[in-house]
Design a protein around this motif. Structure first.
Motif, PDB file in Angstrom:
ATOM      1  N   LEU A   1       0.828  -1.207   0.000  1.00 49.23           N
ATOM      2  CA  LEU A   1       0.000   0.000   0.000  1.00 49.23           C
ATOM      3  C   LEU A   1       0.859   1.251   0.000  1.00 49.23           C
ATOM      4  CD1 LEU A   1      -2.779  -1.161   2.478  1.00 49.23           C
ATOM      5  CD2 LEU A   1      -3.001  -0.809   0.000  1.00 49.23           C
ATOM      6  N   HIS A   2       1.921   1.236   0.791  1.00 49.27           N
ATOM      7  CA  HIS A   2       2.836   2.387   0.816  1.00 49.27           C
ATOM      8  C   HIS A   2       3.551   2.539  -0.529  1.00 49.27           C
ATOM      9  CE1 HIS A   2       5.618   5.384   2.285  1.00 49.27           C
ATOM     10  NE2 HIS A   2       6.576   4.689   1.685  1.00 49.27           N
ATOM     11  N   ALA A   3       4.023   1.442  -1.096  1.00 52.46           N
ATOM     12  CA  ALA A   3       4.749   1.486  -2.368  1.00 52.46           C
ATOM     13  C   ALA A   3       3.868   2.074  -3.475  1.00 52.46           C
ATOM     14  CB  ALA A   3       5.230   0.088  -2.749  1.00 52.46           C
ATOM     15  N   GLU A   4       2.608   1.714  -3.498  1.00 50.38           N
ATOM     16  CA  GLU A   4       1.686   2.283  -4.481  1.00 50.38           C
ATOM     17  C   GLU A   4       1.558   3.785  -4.292  1.00 50.38           C
ATOM     18  OE1 GLU A   4      -0.505   1.221  -7.219  1.00 50.38           O
ATOM     19  OE2 GLU A   4       1.244  -0.094  -7.164  1.00 50.38           O
ATOM     20  N   LYS A   5       1.465   4.204  -3.032  1.00 46.93           N
ATOM     21  CA  LYS A   5       1.296   5.626  -2.720  1.00 46.93           C
ATOM     22  C   LYS A   5       2.496   6.443  -3.206  1.00 46.93           C
ATOM     23  CE  LYS A   5      -0.458   6.510   1.299  1.00 46.93           C
ATOM     24  NZ  LYS A   5      -0.623   6.747   2.746  1.00 46.93           N
ATOM     25  N   VAL A   6       3.701   5.922  -3.045  1.00 47.17           N
ATOM     26  CA  VAL A   6       4.906   6.672  -3.425  1.00 47.17           C
ATOM     27  C   VAL A   6       5.413   6.290  -4.819  1.00 47.17           C
ATOM     28  CG1 VAL A   6       5.581   7.043  -1.027  1.00 47.17           C
ATOM     29  CG2 VAL A   6       6.519   5.071  -2.267  1.00 47.17           C
ATOM     30  N   ASP A   7       4.721   5.372  -5.492  1.00 50.79           N
ATOM     31  CA  ASP A   7       5.067   4.920  -6.836  1.00 50.79           C
ATOM     32  C   ASP A   7       6.524   4.453  -6.930  1.00 50.79           C
ATOM     33  OD1 ASP A   7       4.507   4.293  -9.513  1.00 50.79           O
ATOM     34  OD2 ASP A   7       5.229   6.244 -10.200  1.00 50.79           O
ATOM     35  N   HIS A   8       6.912   3.638  -5.956  1.00 52.12           N
ATOM     36  CA  HIS A   8       8.254   3.036  -5.970  1.00 52.12           C
ATOM     37  C   HIS A   8       8.095   1.623  -5.412  1.00 52.12           C
ATOM     38  CE1 HIS A   8      12.499   2.990  -6.391  1.00 52.12           C
ATOM     39  NE2 HIS A   8      12.783   2.929  -5.101  1.00 52.12           N
ATOM     40  N   HIS A   9       8.263   0.634  -6.268  1.00 55.69           N
ATOM     41  CA  HIS A   9       7.870  -0.737  -5.933  1.00 55.69           C
ATOM     42  C   HIS A   9       9.086  -1.621  -5.695  1.00 55.69           C
ATOM     43  CE1 HIS A   9       4.656   1.244  -8.172  1.00 55.69           C
ATOM     44  NE2 HIS A   9       3.882   0.647  -7.291  1.00 55.69           N
ATOM     45  N   PRO A  10       9.148  -2.266  -4.535  1.00 49.35           N
ATOM     46  CA  PRO A  10      10.314  -3.083  -4.191  1.00 49.35           C
ATOM     47  C   PRO A  10      10.274  -4.463  -4.840  1.00 49.35           C
ATOM     48  CG  PRO A  10       8.716  -3.201  -2.421  1.00 49.35           C
ATOM     49  CD  PRO A  10       8.172  -2.215  -3.440  1.00 49.35           C
ATOM     50  N   GLU A  11      11.443  -5.030  -5.013  1.00 49.40           N
ATOM     51  CA  GLU A  11      11.547  -6.450  -5.343  1.00 49.40           C
ATOM     52  C   GLU A  11      11.531  -7.187  -4.008  1.00 49.40           C
ATOM     53  OE1 GLU A  11      14.882  -7.546  -7.814  1.00 49.40           O
ATOM     54  OE2 GLU A  11      14.864  -5.574  -8.738  1.00 49.40           O
ATOM     55  N   PHE A  12      10.777  -8.280  -3.939  1.00 43.10           N
ATOM     56  CA  PHE A  12      10.742  -9.042  -2.696  1.00 43.10           C
ATOM     57  C   PHE A  12      10.466 -10.508  -2.971  1.00 43.10           C
ATOM     58  CE2 PHE A  12       6.366  -7.797  -3.412  1.00 43.10           C
ATOM     59  CZ  PHE A  12       5.674  -8.954  -3.146  1.00 43.10           C
TER      60      PHE A  12
END
Length: 76
Positions: free
Chosen positions: A31-42
């Motif tokens: 949810l946070h990654a979507e908000k800041v438009d920066h998506h982690p590899e996991f």
């Protein structure tokens, strides 16, 4: 464990009590990654979540990755 730089990325592993706790954490991160438009590899395996953060368009670690790492720590 602290974040460490490895092969042009920030990496860190998190461990939780069980699968549900790990999945809940991953949902908060998503949810946070979507908000800041920066998506982690996991990767996620039962109670462990491993992250690899890098800005592909910049060719390595940037301030955005450090900011996302700090946010992930806060969500843990």
């Amino acid at each position: 464990m602290e974040w460490k730089e490895q092969d042009g990325a920030l990496v860190k592993s998190f461990r939780f009590a069980d699968f549900s706790a790990a999945f809940g954490f991953l949902t908060r991160v998503a949810l946070h990654a979507e908000k800041v438009d920066h998506h982690p590899e996991f990767t996620s395996v039962w109670n462990r979540v491993d992250f690899r953060l890098t800005s592909h368009d910049a060719g390595g670690v940037t301030d955005r990755d450090h900011a996302l790492a700090a946010a992930i720590d806060g969500l843990a």
